[in-house]
Motif scaffolding. Structure first.
Motif, mmCIF file in Angstrom:
data_model
loop_
_atom_site.group_PDB
_atom_site.id
_atom_site.type_symbol
_atom_site.label_atom_id
_atom_site.label_comp_id
_atom_site.label_asym_id
_atom_site.label_seq_id
_atom_site.Cartn_x
_atom_site.Cartn_y
_atom_site.Cartn_z
ATOM 1 N N ALA A 97 0.856 -1.189 0.000
ATOM 2 C CA ALA A 97 0.000 0.000 0.000
ATOM 3 C C ALA A 97 0.891 1.238 0.000
ATOM 4 C CB ALA A 97 -0.891 0.015 1.244
ATOM 5 N N ARG A 98 0.271 2.401 -0.278
ATOM 6 C CA ARG A 98 1.048 3.635 -0.204
ATOM 7 C C ARG A 98 1.564 3.837 1.212
ATOM 8 N NH1 ARG A 98 -1.738 7.524 -0.026
ATOM 9 N NH2 ARG A 98 -3.791 6.605 -0.279
ATOM 10 N N THR A 99 2.765 4.422 1.314
ATOM 11 C CA THR A 99 3.350 4.698 2.630
ATOM 12 C C THR A 99 3.475 6.212 2.767
ATOM 13 O OG1 THR A 99 5.448 4.248 1.528
ATOM 14 C CG2 THR A 99 4.590 2.524 2.966
ATOM 15 N N GLY A 231 1.783 0.283 -6.431
ATOM 16 C CA GLY A 231 0.764 1.326 -6.611
ATOM 17 C C GLY A 231 1.300 2.735 -6.665
ATOM 18 N N GLY A 232 0.620 3.601 -5.947
ATOM 19 C CA GLY A 232 0.948 5.026 -5.960
ATOM 20 C C GLY A 232 2.390 5.331 -5.581
ATOM 21 N N ASN A 233 3.074 4.418 -4.891
ATOM 22 C CA ASN A 233 4.488 4.630 -4.563
ATOM 23 C C ASN A 233 5.379 4.494 -5.790
ATOM 24 O OD1 ASN A 233 3.961 4.906 -1.857
ATOM 25 N ND2 ASN A 233 4.750 2.892 -1.258
ATOM 26 N N GLY A 237 3.172 8.120 -12.628
ATOM 27 C CA GLY A 237 2.252 9.005 -13.338
ATOM 28 C C GLY A 237 1.023 9.319 -12.500
ATOM 29 N N LYS A 238 0.703 8.440 -11.566
ATOM 30 C CA LYS A 238 -0.578 8.495 -10.878
ATOM 31 C C LYS A 238 -0.579 9.543 -9.753
ATOM 32 C CE LYS A 238 -4.075 5.220 -9.207
ATOM 33 N NZ LYS A 238 -5.103 5.638 -10.166
ATOM 34 N N LYS A 239 -0.382 9.117 -8.517
ATOM 35 C CA LYS A 239 -0.503 10.067 -7.408
ATOM 36 C C LYS A 239 0.629 11.092 -7.412
ATOM 37 C CE LYS A 239 -4.286 8.387 -6.486
ATOM 38 N NZ LYS A 239 -4.927 7.563 -5.520
ATOM 39 N N SER A 240 1.842 10.647 -7.805
ATOM 40 C CA SER A 240 2.989 11.550 -7.726
ATOM 41 C C SER A 240 2.908 12.664 -8.772
ATOM 42 C CB SER A 240 4.294 10.761 -7.881
ATOM 43 O OG SER A 240 4.557 10.037 -6.691
ATOM 44 N N PRO A 280 -12.328 9.660 -0.392
ATOM 45 C CA PRO A 280 -10.971 9.219 -0.039
ATOM 46 C C PRO A 280 -10.645 7.841 -0.612
ATOM 47 C CG PRO A 280 -12.070 10.176 1.852
ATOM 48 C CD PRO A 280 -13.108 10.047 0.782
ATOM 49 N N SER A 281 -9.382 7.459 -0.535
ATOM 50 C CA SER A 281 -8.923 6.176 -1.060
ATOM 51 C C SER A 281 -9.796 5.032 -0.546
ATOM 52 C CB SER A 281 -7.472 5.940 -0.645
ATOM 53 O OG SER A 281 -6.665 6.944 -1.204
ATOM 54 N N ALA A 282 -10.108 4.106 -1.446
ATOM 55 C CA ALA A 282 -10.919 2.924 -1.128
ATOM 56 C C ALA A 282 -12.261 3.288 -0.498
ATOM 57 C CB ALA A 282 -10.136 1.954 -0.239
HETATM 58 C C1 SPV Z 1 -5.434 5.483 -3.636
HETATM 59 O O1 SPV Z 1 -4.840 5.051 -2.626
HETATM 60 O O2 SPV Z 1 -6.162 6.501 -3.591
HETATM 61 C C2 SPV Z 1 -5.310 4.756 -4.917
HETATM 62 C C3 SPV Z 1 -4.365 3.644 -4.997
HETATM 63 O O3 SPV Z 1 -5.967 5.118 -5.883
HETATM 64 S S1 SPV Z 1 -2.705 4.162 -5.225
HETATM 65 O O4 SPV Z 1 -2.433 4.185 -6.652
HETATM 66 O O5 SPV Z 1 -1.845 3.170 -4.569
HETATM 67 O O6 SPV Z 1 -2.531 5.476 -4.668
#
Ligand code: SPV
Ligand code: GTP
Ligand code: MN
Length: 617
Positions: A97-99, A231-233, A237-240, A280-282
């Motif tokens: 999971a994200r840290t 994932g986001g870590n 391209g995604k969260k970062s 929020p996430s999940a």
């Molecule tokens: C979130 O945690 O909001 C996600 C999954 O969409 S992750 O890509 O791991 O951030």
């Protein structure tokens, strides 16, 4: 230097065995511009990979990357008759999971990142991470992953290049973004080529949480992530990029990057509206974005389509004064537990082919399983860690944050405009939290300023999407707490000020699908039935449905929500919508957690809105 490396690697097609020997030869370099070349040379010099693989983004390449992963033991090929093009990946059990505690924004001054981010001084951060990246790819292949976030040609589309030593990350980026030659074309070749790309450097390292850092350098357009492949870590391209870096850029340039789904709602008469929603996430974005209306609504002609399920970039169209939005992503990284043919059939169809499953259970016939996929668990399986599992094992077969990675083009209800560079107009913004108590099913904010306050004070119970305790209520402003790439004070001021750019602004709502009764069960059936709430929201966006004024905002009376065909007792509906003044007072006090963190920096609108709420109480 990269030129020499390609030749060297070609002479060494097969590296010696062992888990770190991930070199399977290089690929010829495309014609990248000197800015790209120079940066990659520097990273190669630091990381010392044995081979360099330039991704081109073709379908054949995706297959070959997945098969490389199979050869390395990174992927397991699933039953290709049941799940064509599908693979299983098991991440390190310490990397699921994200840290957030290991995620940093690196700016010259600490005040730039504010009280909700971890901060590191850029020179120190580079020095610390250089120590980790030095030589970290010896014996491995560096994948060069060029990508575009957003429909190509959109005013907001941005190019990134990720260098990674994880074939799982390279293959996943190919699904989640518009990856390949298209990005080099956008950037431009030769000496005239551009420098405006986000430099994403990633190594899975030795997956040691003590040496795990996800560092963002917004002033350098650079992200360095070390020690995680999840994932986001790791999919930078995604969260970062699309949230932390983009939110910073949006603040400077007058647009917004938000943790929101984006959906189209077509009414029986054919009118179509678009809504963006931040949970929020999940907490239900993917599910809401793919909602299938109950039969009665479908027959009437209601139809929901997906533009995006996690992130939107929004700007004000100068010619209309209205907010428009795009989804910067091209795929979904969706939660699996709880997803099934009843709750989200469109997600099930989306992941039926060309999908990477991460941390789920493997069945004897090469199919996959996770908690909630079927009512009855399988009699035997191999769990997400690769151990033999039976229902009496006393542990989960799939990890609570197990996920699927699938291209959005697999989605049966993908919106026609999902790839349109012009984006879609936004009629409404919905905020939501995961709250078992206090917060009603739905209410509408009085106006934009009040709506921003409502979004800024979202409370939500934490989930398995990030490491740490699950189920504690925390303030998660705009569902962006872990993703705001700068000072939350400036972020909130930016939200308030966006109003001035718009001639007509979206209506703002708050929903809570997760309220529970005394007996601990959900009071609201959720999923497809959320259509009933959605209809009220869409009507309100067009000035149509009835509402009564309450201390929280405008609320539907029970008779304003169409319940036909739904088995819910009236008592439950009343509890769902009840607003208890004493409980709201306690809620206000618990908002202090956020207000204290912001201390003297609170935007004045936040203070005024809180005063107004107190006076309503
Ligand atoms: C979130 O945690 O909001 C996600 C999954 O969409 S992750 O890509 O791991 O951030
Ligand atoms: P991220 O990808 O982490 O940003 O999550 P998300 O916001 O997209 O959440 P998602 O839609 O994947 O849902 C997360 C979990 O909540 C899943 O287990 C869903 O089954 C569950 N869920 C989604 N919508 C509802 C709902 O309306 N009611 C209930 N009770 N559960 C829901
Ligand atoms: Mn998310």
């Amino acid at each position: 230097m990269t030129q020499g490396l390609e030749q060297r690697a070609d002479r060494r097609p097969q590296a010696p065995g062992g888990p770190r020997a991930h070199t399977q030869g290089s690929s010829p370099a495309p014609d990248v511009n000197p800015h790209v070349r120079k940066w990659i040379d520097k990273c190669v010099e630091m990381c010392q990979p044995d081979a360099l693989y330039w991704c081109d983004g073709t379908a054949e390449e995706r297959r070959s990357l997945l098969e490389r992963g199979v050869a390395e033991g990174v992927f397991l090929r699933l039953n290709q008759e049941k799940l064509p093009g599908c693979y299983l990946h098991r991440s390190n059990p310490n990397d699921v999971a994200r840290t957030e505690q290991l995620t940093f924004i690196c700016t010259p001054g600490e005040d730039m990142v504010g009280p909700t981010n971890n901060w590191m001084e850029p020179r120190q951060a580079y020095a610390k991470l250089r120590g980790l990246f030095n030589g970290c790819m010896r014996g491995r292949t560096m994948y060069v992953v060029p990508f575009v976030m957003g429909p190509v040609g959109s005013p907001l589309a941005r190019v990134g290049v990720q260098l990674t030593d994880s074939v799982y990350v390279a293959a996943s980026m190919g699904i989640m973004t518009r990856m390949g030659q298209v990005a080099w074309r956008e950037l431009g070749a030769g000496d005239g080529g551009g420098d405006d790309f986000t430099r994403c450097l990633h190594s899975i390292g030795d997956v040691n949480p003590d040496r795990r850092y996800i560092c963002h350098f917004p002033l350098d357009n650079t992200i360095w992530s070390f020690g995680s492949g999840y994932g986001g870590n790791a999919l930078l391209g995604k969260k970062s990029l699309a949230l932390r870096m983009a939110s910073f850029l949006g603040w400077q340039q007058g647009w917004m990057a938000e943790h929101m789904l984006l959906m189209g709602v077509t009414e029986p008469g054919g009118r179509k509206s678009y809504l963006a929603a931040a949970f929020p996430s999940a907490s239900g974005k993917t599910n809401f974005a793919m909602l299938i209306p109950p039969e009665k609504y479908r027959k009437q002609g209601w139809n929901i389509t997906t533009v995006g399920d996690d992130i939107v970039w929004m700007w004000v169209d100068p010619s209309t004064g209205r907010l428009r939005a795009i989804n910067p992503e091209a795929g979904y990284f969706g939660v699996l537990p709880g997803t099934n043919e009843r709750t989200n059939p469109n997600a099930m169809a989306t992941m039926a082919r060309d999908t990477i499953y991460t941390n789920v259970a493997l069945l004897p016939d090469g199919d996959v399983w996770w908690e909630g996929k079927t009512d009855e668990p399988p009699t035997e399986a191999v769990d997400w860690m690769g151990q033999k599992w039976t229902p009496s094992s006393g542990r989960k077969a799939a990890h609570a944050n197990s996920r699927f990675t699938a291209p959005m083009t697999n989605n049966p209800v993908l919106d026609d405009l999902a790839d349109d560079p012009a984006g879609v107009p936004v009629s409404g913004i919905v905020f939501g939290g995961r709250r078992s108590k206090v917060i009603p099913l739905v209410f509408q904010a009085f106006n934009w300023t009040h709506g921003v306050y409502v979004g800024a004070t979202i409370g939500s119970e934490t989930t398995a999407a990030a490491t740490g305790q699950v189920g504690v209520v925390r303030r998660d402003p705009m569902a962006m707490l872990p993703f705001i790439g700068y000072n939350i004070r400036d972020y909130l001021v930016h939200w308030f000020r966006m109003r001035k750019r718009m001639s007509d602004c979206p209506r703002i709502f708050h929903v809570n699908w997760f309220r529970k009764g005394e007996d601990g069960r959900f009071l609201w059936p959720g999923f497809g039935e959320n259509m009933r709430v959605l209809k009220w929201i869409v009507d309100r966006c067009h000035g149509q449905a009835y509402a009564v004024e309450t201390i929280l905002g405008w609320m539907p009376r029970p008779q304003d929500i169409d319940l036909e065909g739904l088995e819910i007792d009236l008592q439950d509906l009343e509890s769902l919508q009840s607003v208890d003044a004493e409980a709201v007072k306690a809620e206000l006090l618990s908002q202090e957690e956020l207000f204290l963190r912001l201390a003297g920096d609170l935007p004045k609108e936040m203070v005024f809105q809180r005063e107004l709420l107190i006076s309503r109480l």
